[in-house]
Write a protein that holds these residues in place. Structure first.
Motif, mmCIF file in Angstrom:
data_model
loop_
_atom_site.group_PDB
_atom_site.id
_atom_site.type_symbol
_atom_site.label_atom_id
_atom_site.label_comp_id
_atom_site.label_asym_id
_atom_site.label_seq_id
_atom_site.Cartn_x
_atom_site.Cartn_y
_atom_site.Cartn_z
ATOM 1 N N PHE A 47 0.937 -1.213 -0.213
ATOM 2 C CA PHE A 47 -0.094 -0.134 -0.104
ATOM 3 C C PHE A 47 0.996 1.161 -0.108
ATOM 4 C CE2 PHE A 47 -2.078 3.437 1.987
ATOM 5 C CZ PHE A 47 -3.400 3.580 1.369
ATOM 6 N N THR A 48 2.052 1.261 0.845
ATOM 7 C CA THR A 48 2.867 2.517 0.698
ATOM 8 C C THR A 48 3.609 2.534 -0.352
ATOM 9 O OG1 THR A 48 3.107 2.106 3.292
ATOM 10 C CG2 THR A 48 4.885 3.403 2.197
ATOM 11 N N ALA A 49 3.831 1.710 -1.210
ATOM 12 C CA ALA A 49 4.739 1.615 -2.569
ATOM 13 C C ALA A 49 3.779 2.337 -3.499
ATOM 14 C CB ALA A 49 5.365 0.517 -2.844
ATOM 15 N N PHE A 50 2.598 1.832 -3.687
ATOM 16 C CA PHE A 50 1.774 2.176 -4.787
ATOM 17 C C PHE A 50 0.918 3.447 -4.338
ATOM 18 C CE2 PHE A 50 2.450 -2.390 -6.014
ATOM 19 C CZ PHE A 50 2.515 -2.201 -7.313
ATOM 20 N N GLY A 51 0.666 3.610 -3.058
ATOM 21 C CA GLY A 51 0.363 4.844 -2.589
ATOM 22 C C GLY A 51 1.261 6.152 -2.807
ATOM 23 N N PHE A 52 2.493 5.609 -2.743
ATOM 24 C CA PHE A 52 3.545 6.606 -3.179
ATOM 25 C C PHE A 52 3.538 6.861 -4.706
ATOM 26 C CE2 PHE A 52 7.995 7.262 -5.170
ATOM 27 C CZ PHE A 52 8.288 8.326 -4.692
ATOM 28 N N VAL A 53 3.430 5.835 -5.585
ATOM 29 C CA VAL A 53 3.393 6.190 -7.155
ATOM 30 C C VAL A 53 2.296 6.964 -7.410
ATOM 31 C CG1 VAL A 53 3.160 4.696 -9.228
ATOM 32 C CG2 VAL A 53 4.460 3.849 -7.710
ATOM 33 N N GLY A 54 1.120 6.578 -6.690
ATOM 34 C CA GLY A 54 -0.099 7.379 -7.085
ATOM 35 C C GLY A 54 -0.106 8.901 -6.870
ATOM 36 N N ALA A 55 0.539 9.048 -5.569
ATOM 37 C CA ALA A 55 0.776 10.486 -4.978
ATOM 38 C C ALA A 55 1.991 11.335 -5.519
ATOM 39 C CB ALA A 55 1.140 10.157 -3.599
ATOM 40 N N THR A 57 2.909 10.827 -8.884
ATOM 41 C CA THR A 57 2.452 10.907 -10.288
ATOM 42 C C THR A 57 1.207 12.038 -10.391
ATOM 43 O OG1 THR A 57 1.439 8.998 -10.212
ATOM 44 C CG2 THR A 57 3.602 9.032 -11.192
ATOM 45 N N VAL A 58 -0.013 11.228 -10.415
ATOM 46 C CA VAL A 58 -1.244 12.070 -10.714
ATOM 47 C C VAL A 58 -1.713 12.722 -9.317
ATOM 48 C CG1 VAL A 58 -1.974 10.637 -12.675
ATOM 49 C CG2 VAL A 58 -2.721 10.168 -10.163
ATOM 50 N N MET A 205 -6.116 0.048 -6.156
ATOM 51 C CA MET A 205 -6.722 0.853 -5.012
ATOM 52 C C MET A 205 -5.863 1.772 -4.408
ATOM 53 S SD MET A 205 -10.199 0.688 -4.714
ATOM 54 C CE MET A 205 -10.621 0.580 -2.820
ATOM 55 N N ALA A 206 -4.485 1.102 -4.120
ATOM 56 C CA ALA A 206 -3.518 1.994 -3.197
ATOM 57 C C ALA A 206 -3.067 2.949 -4.085
ATOM 58 C CB ALA A 206 -2.478 0.920 -2.783
ATOM 59 N N PHE A 207 -2.901 3.025 -5.162
ATOM 60 C CA PHE A 207 -2.716 3.801 -6.331
ATOM 61 C C PHE A 207 -3.548 4.896 -6.297
ATOM 62 C CE2 PHE A 207 -2.719 5.757 -10.360
ATOM 63 C CZ PHE A 207 -1.677 6.239 -10.657
ATOM 64 N N SER A 208 -4.876 4.732 -6.420
ATOM 65 C CA SER A 208 -5.805 5.696 -6.320
ATOM 66 C C SER A 208 -5.896 6.302 -5.191
ATOM 67 C CB SER A 208 -7.334 5.016 -6.571
ATOM 68 O OG SER A 208 -7.267 4.453 -7.927
ATOM 69 N N ALA A 209 -5.926 5.773 -4.051
ATOM 70 C CA ALA A 209 -5.805 6.295 -2.606
ATOM 71 C C ALA A 209 -4.743 7.270 -2.498
ATOM 72 C CB ALA A 209 -5.983 5.296 -1.472
ATOM 73 N N ILE A 278 -12.606 5.885 -11.097
ATOM 74 C CA ILE A 278 -13.418 7.137 -11.050
ATOM 75 C C ILE A 278 -12.572 8.016 -10.421
ATOM 76 C CG2 ILE A 278 -15.154 8.475 -9.747
ATOM 77 C CD1 ILE A 278 -17.066 5.806 -10.390
ATOM 78 N N ILE A 279 -11.673 7.730 -9.432
ATOM 79 C CA ILE A 279 -11.034 8.533 -8.598
ATOM 80 C C ILE A 279 -9.643 8.909 -9.258
ATOM 81 C CG2 ILE A 279 -9.567 8.875 -6.439
ATOM 82 C CD1 ILE A 279 -12.836 9.353 -6.177
ATOM 83 N N THR A 280 -9.114 8.039 -10.000
ATOM 84 C CA THR A 280 -8.097 8.108 -10.710
ATOM 85 C C THR A 280 -8.184 9.227 -11.878
ATOM 86 O OG1 THR A 280 -7.110 5.884 -10.290
ATOM 87 C CG2 THR A 280 -6.136 7.087 -12.196
ATOM 88 N N VAL A 281 -9.158 8.959 -12.718
ATOM 89 C CA VAL A 281 -9.547 10.084 -13.663
ATOM 90 C C VAL A 281 -9.700 11.252 -13.041
ATOM 91 C CG1 VAL A 281 -11.374 10.620 -15.363
ATOM 92 C CG2 VAL A 281 -10.462 8.195 -15.262
ATOM 93 N N LEU A 282 -10.375 11.661 -12.130
ATOM 94 C CA LEU A 282 -10.772 13.055 -11.339
ATOM 95 C C LEU A 282 -9.146 13.334 -10.904
ATOM 96 C CD1 LEU A 282 -14.000 12.457 -9.389
ATOM 97 C CD2 LEU A 282 -13.512 13.532 -11.568
ATOM 98 N N SER A 283 -8.396 12.543 -10.407
ATOM 99 C CA SER A 283 -7.027 12.985 -9.891
ATOM 100 C C SER A 283 -6.353 13.309 -11.049
ATOM 101 C CB SER A 283 -6.289 11.839 -9.190
ATOM 102 O OG SER A 283 -7.145 11.260 -8.166
ATOM 103 N N VAL A 284 -6.326 12.944 -12.335
ATOM 104 C CA VAL A 284 -5.809 13.351 -13.390
ATOM 105 C C VAL A 284 -6.100 14.692 -13.847
ATOM 106 C CG1 VAL A 284 -5.216 12.774 -15.813
ATOM 107 C CG2 VAL A 284 -5.070 10.771 -14.258
ATOM 108 N N LEU A 285 -7.331 14.875 -13.595
ATOM 109 C CA LEU A 285 -7.994 16.176 -13.937
ATOM 110 C C LEU A 285 -7.597 17.246 -12.613
ATOM 111 C CD1 LEU A 285 -11.263 15.085 -15.581
ATOM 112 C CD2 LEU A 285 -9.254 15.453 -16.640
ATOM 113 N N GLY A 286 -7.186 16.729 -11.847
ATOM 114 C CA GLY A 286 -6.969 17.723 -10.625
ATOM 115 C C GLY A 286 -7.969 18.055 -9.897
ATOM 116 N N ILE A 287 -8.932 17.086 -9.736
ATOM 117 C CA ILE A 287 -10.337 17.374 -9.070
ATOM 118 C C ILE A 287 -10.185 16.588 -7.823
ATOM 119 C CG2 ILE A 287 -12.705 17.030 -8.912
ATOM 120 C CD1 ILE A 287 -12.760 17.794 -11.796
#
Length: 416
Positions: A47-55, A57-58, A205-209, A278-287
């Motif tokens: 979770f920490t590793a993929f959460g880091f990738v998500g945070a 990047t997008v 899910m970790a990436f999205s979170a 849904i959350i990944t797409v919105l995060s890419v858009l900065g929402i």
């Protein structure tokens, strides 16, 4: 040198991220830990590793929106930053007290809106876009879940099985000179494919979170007057996520998270894919948006679609007193079949508790009824819906960001 207010802001940010990591790890990796595919420590590390990738990047897009676009970055003085983080942390407290998946993102944005109103610097056009996304995202989650539940889920439920292993799927063999990774000898090829799917979705899910929640913890501290750069803010948020994942998440991994505990594992994976996307797409858009709200609406939609198979589309469109069904749903719409003797996949809670539905032969499995026909899984209408619970959840989704705006506005009028 950091001021005392800056240090206080960093400590509050760590507290917020600590709680986010503790709760989100359980939701993301509950199925994987419950199935004994990975250990709790491994789940926290992933979770920490993929959460880091998500945070990293997008997630930067969301940080940028919350730190400088809703209100100018110059408005985030040390006092304002601590105030915004205070209300973000307060949302976590309210959520825990009432047992409702309230949105940390929505509450954090609410506090920033209060700051903007108090200083006259609110970007109203952007807020209109964010509010529109907050309305559309749950509807997309509900609609996607309803379509899958009505037309696809019953067939997947008959064909997709998940195994609970007595030992972890992957193990280290230390018998040789060098340890090597081995696969559980009881795992079939189907088990390995299914297990890989569970792990991939958990990491997604970790990436999205990470993408959506890093801003909740550190956005007020990043900017012209903030003590942190964006890179430092991301690292601080992920550190806090990991701290929560390796500590308090052990308890949430045992209970596997309130939102998905009584969901069949198949349903939880569908919900994770839809909510995470849904959350990944919105995060890419900065929402900034809520993963909890999107996934909960998907759960409701999935159950509604499952229950609605008893009637045709025309009957839904033109209900009569004789044909109008009580399409009231909760997770009961997805697990009701087991009360009628219909085999179904185990729930996430079953796996965590070491339980599983009794196995039945293929000859015992009834045919899936066509749409418009009553089937065993649709007979128990009363178990499919708790109006009080749904009202409480929706009320809290509206109430927590509203209270954040109402509470932060006079505070910032006085202190700024």
């Amino acid at each position: 040198m950091l001021s005392l207010l800056a240090i206080a802001g960093i400590l509050v940010a760590v507290f917020v991220g600590f709680n986010i990591g503790g709760s989100s790890t359980g939701v993301a990796f509950g199925p994987a830990v419950g199935s004994r595919l990975v250990r709790k420590t491994t789940a926290a590390g992933l979770f920490t590793a993929f959460g880091f990738v998500g945070a990293w990047t997008v997630g930067r897009n969301v940080i940028d929106t919350m730190s400088s676009s809703i209100v100018p970055a110059a408005q985030f003085t040390p006092v304002a930053s601590v105030g915004v983080l205070f209300f973000t942390g307060l949302s976590l407290l309210v959520s825990n007290l009432y047992g409702v998946p309230a949105s940390t993102s929505m509450t954090a944005v609410g506090a920033i809106v209060g700051l903007g109103l108090a200083t006259g610097t609110l970007n109203e056009a952007l807020m209109f876009t964010i509010l529109s996304a907050w309305i559309v995202a749950p509807l997309v989650g509900f609609g996607s879940g309803a379509l899958i539940g009505r037309y696809v889920y019953p067939y997947l439920d008959r064909r997709v099985a998940f195994t609970q292993f007595d030992a972890p799927l992957f193990q280290l063999d230390r018998s040789g000179r060098l340890p090597r990774l081995t696969v559980n000898g009881n795992a079939s090829a189907t088990d390995i494919v299914g297990s890989a799917m569970v792990l991939v979705i958990a990491c997604y899910m970790a990436f999205s979170a990470g993408a959506s929640n890093a801003a909740n913890a550190v956005a007020p501290l990043v900017g012209q007057q903030g003590p942190l750069t964006v890179d430092q803010g991301v690292l601080l948020a992920v550190f806090a996520f990991g701290l929560g994942g390796f500590t308090i998440a052990r308890r949430t991994l045992e209970t596997v998270g309130d939102d998905i505990t009584e969901l069949p594992i198949l349903a939880s994976l569908i919900v994770s894919i839809i909510g995470g996307t849904i959350i990944t797409v919105l995060s890419v858009l900065g929402i900034p948006a809520s993963l909890a709200v999107s996934t909960t609406c998907c759960i409701i939609g999935l159950g509604w679609g499952r229950a609605s198979r008893a009637v045709t589309v025309s009957e839904l469109a033109t209900p009569t007193p004789d044909t109008q069904p009580e399409l009231d749903v909760s997770t009961g719409a997805l697990v009701a079949s087991r009360t009628e003797g219909v085999p179904t996949s185990p729930t996430v809670g079953d796996l965590a508790r070491g339980e599983a539905p009794a196995e039945q032969s293929a000859a015992d499995v009834p045919e899936i009824p066509d749409i418009g026909e009553e089937g065993p899984a649709e007979l128990d209408r009363r178990s499919l819906f708790d109006p009080t619970a749904v009202t409480r959840i929706v009320s809290m989704w509206v109430l927590t960001p509203t209270l954040s705006v109402v509470g932060s506005y006079p505070l910032f009028l006085v202190v700024l």
